[in-house]
Design an enzyme around this catalytic site. Structure first.
Site, PDB file in Angstrom:
ATOM      1  N   GLU A   1      -2.233  -7.382  -4.862  1.00  0.00           N
ATOM      2  CA  GLU A   1      -2.225  -8.722  -4.287  1.00  0.00           C
ATOM      3  C   GLU A   1      -2.516  -9.852  -5.271  1.00  0.00           C
ATOM      4  O   GLU A   1      -3.586 -10.473  -5.231  1.00  0.00           O
ATOM      5  CB  GLU A   1      -3.249  -8.786  -3.144  1.00  0.00           C
TER       6      GLU A   1
ATOM      7  N   GLU B   1      -1.281  -1.165   2.371  1.00  0.00           N
ATOM      8  CA  GLU B   1      -2.545  -1.470   3.063  1.00  0.00           C
ATOM      9  C   GLU B   1      -2.263  -2.002   4.454  1.00  0.00           C
ATOM     10  O   GLU B   1      -1.404  -2.880   4.631  1.00  0.00           O
ATOM     11  CB  GLU B   1      -3.355  -2.561   2.339  1.00  0.00           C
TER      12      GLU B   1
END
Ligand code: BGC
Length: 475
Positions: free
Chosen positions: A198, A386
């Site tokens: 991320e 995720e």
């Protein structure tokens, strides 16, 4: 006859072709989902990150990371906690991996602590740090838990931060050297790699808003970090491609579907600008599309960091893109807000339940965002690297019953399956997270694990959701 059986029968007798694809997909996911619905090659696992679980923050030659520094020298973690010990994976990795095996979890995604293997970030390698990850990898393989490595999950060595960290263009070289150390030491046994976790989250929270390590804020730290991270994406990918035979190389993006508040015309621009910042900023340069300055004019600030040769170097041909989704963003126009001219409508106003993080539960969002990312030319495969939820768990008579998390996972999984059935090349799903862990600036309060951890005694309790996931995997 169940709806699923009915639809299968209609498909056999030929009526299936008359059912619109979307309807067919929606009907098929109406019934209880099963592992087999996703196909034989679909990868299942759980995800974690070094700083959030390991502890052993200064053991065996490990250097200080920006998170070690941040928790020891600022008061920005709401609970004033540190992850110096966390859930002590550094010493308890064997029993944790055995528990993964016992629960039938076929893969674990974890990150390498950069300052554990290179205490100063560059130069000398810490053999004891390498040995630790070798033990984790070997134990995983022994327990039939396939290791998936994330090279960078936010814990930059502090020594590099003192030279500017992601704001300094030299980081492209430092990062290449670090990825080379990882590839050379672990690439013989580990074939699944992710360059970053991320990038949007660590640059925005750490270099724009100052609420994560290293606590910087402002346009200059942010836009310089953005560009050097984009460049390091390509550089890290190329190092892995050159050094790891038969590697499956990806990277991960935090992403959320964006809707306009009450669908109003005035909020359309807010949706576009938020979409650039939240979803498009990092993936598009990687795919050769450059920065989306036309749709988010503030991105012109990134231009001063771009050198003529950069455009090509930003690109990398990833084998898969990791989508990490938890919730949705509803955007509303607000001219006063710099850069975005938009605000996020508070989730509580949206009429859906929220998690312990105050994030809206919005399962449809995951299939929509998967499809948005899959629609890019050049994206070969999507893996959900995720997804999960934090809820306030309670231990009652030694057990943790968490029906909300089970429902959340089922509802999101149905929508992952929907995207797959609508034609996305979707290869896997990882739950965040195996155990409860240190949730960055929120401390230990939010509980994301399938396994609860008492952080005083380090005792593990498999939650009802962990048992459910285990049964699901067995089935
Ligand atoms: C991050 C994790 C984090 C999780 C829940 C993801 O953005 O990769 O480190 O704990 O979300 O907030």
């Amino acid at each position: 006859m169940t709806r699923e059986e009915w639809i299968k029968l209609s498909a056999i007798i030929g009526a299936g072709s008359m059912i619109p694809k979307e309807l067919l997909a929606a009907a098929l996911v109406d019934d209880e989902i099963k592992r087999s619905d996703f196909g034989k090659d679909f990868v299942w696992g759980t995800a974690s990150a070094a700083y959030q679980i390991e502890g052993g923050w200064n053991e065996d030659g490990k250097g200080e990371s920006i998170w070690d520094h941040f928790v020891h020298h600022t008061h920005k973690v709401k609970t004033h906690e540190t992850a110096d010990v966390a859930h002590d994976f550094y010493h308890r990795y064997e029993s944790d991996i055995e528990l993964m095996h016992k629960l039938h979890i076929p893969a674990q995604r974890f990150s390498i602590g950069w300052s554990r293997v290179m205490p100063k970030g560059t130069g000398a390698v810490n053999q004891k740090g390498i040995d630790f990850y070798n033990r984790v990898i070997d134990k995983s393989l022994k327990e039939y838990v396939t290791p998936w490595i994330t090279c960078y999950h936010w814990d930059l060595p502090q020594a590099l931060q003192e030279k500017g960290g992601w704001m300094n263009r030299d980081i492209i070289k430092w990062f290449e050297d670090y990825v080379e150390v990882c590839a050379k030491n672990f690439g013989d046994r580990v074939k699944n790699w992710m360059v970053f976790n991320e990038p949007m989250a660590f640059t925005a929270l750490g270099y724009l808003m100052g609420i994560h390590a290293p606590g910087k804020f402002g346009y200059k730290p942010f836009f310089s970090s953005v560009h050097h991270t984009v460049m390091s994406h390509g550089a890290g990918g190329r190092v892995l491609r050159n050094l790891v035979k038969n590697a499956n190389i990806g990277t991960t993006f935090s992403c959320s579907v964006i809707d306009g508040w009450k669908d109003k015309e005035v909020n359309k621009g807010a949706v576009t600008r938020s979409d650039v910042l939240i979803n498009r900023l990092f993936i598009e340069p990687t795919l050769g599309l450059g920065y989306a300055t036309k749709d988010l004019p503030a991105l012109r600030h990134v231009e001063k960091y771009i050198k003529p040769e950069d455009e090509k170097l930003m690109q990398f041909d990833f084998d898969f893109i990791g989508v990490q989704n938890y919730s949705r963003v509803v955007a509303k126009y607000l001219g006063l807000v710099p850069m975005l001219h938009a605000i996020n409508v508070p989730p509580k106003k949206l009429g859906h339940p929220v998690t312990q993080m105050n994030w809206e539960v919005y399962p449809e969002g995951i299939s929509r965002i998967i499809k948005q990312f899959a629609a890019y030319k050049g994206v070969k495969k999507i893996i959900v690297t995720e997804n999960g939820a934090a809820f306030k768990d309670e231990v009652v008579n030694g057990e943790i019953n968490d029906p909300q998390r089970i429902q959340f996972l089922k509802d999101y999984l149905k929508n992952v399956l929907k995207a797959k059935r609508e034609g996305v090349n979707l290869g896997g799903y990882f739950i965040w997270s195996f155990t409860d862990n240190f949730e960055w600036a929120e401390g230990f309060r939010p509980k994301f694990g399938l396994v609860g951890v008492d952080f005083k005694t380090e005792q593990r309790i498999v939650k009802a959701s962990g048992k459910w996931f285990s049964e699901f995997l067995k089935g």
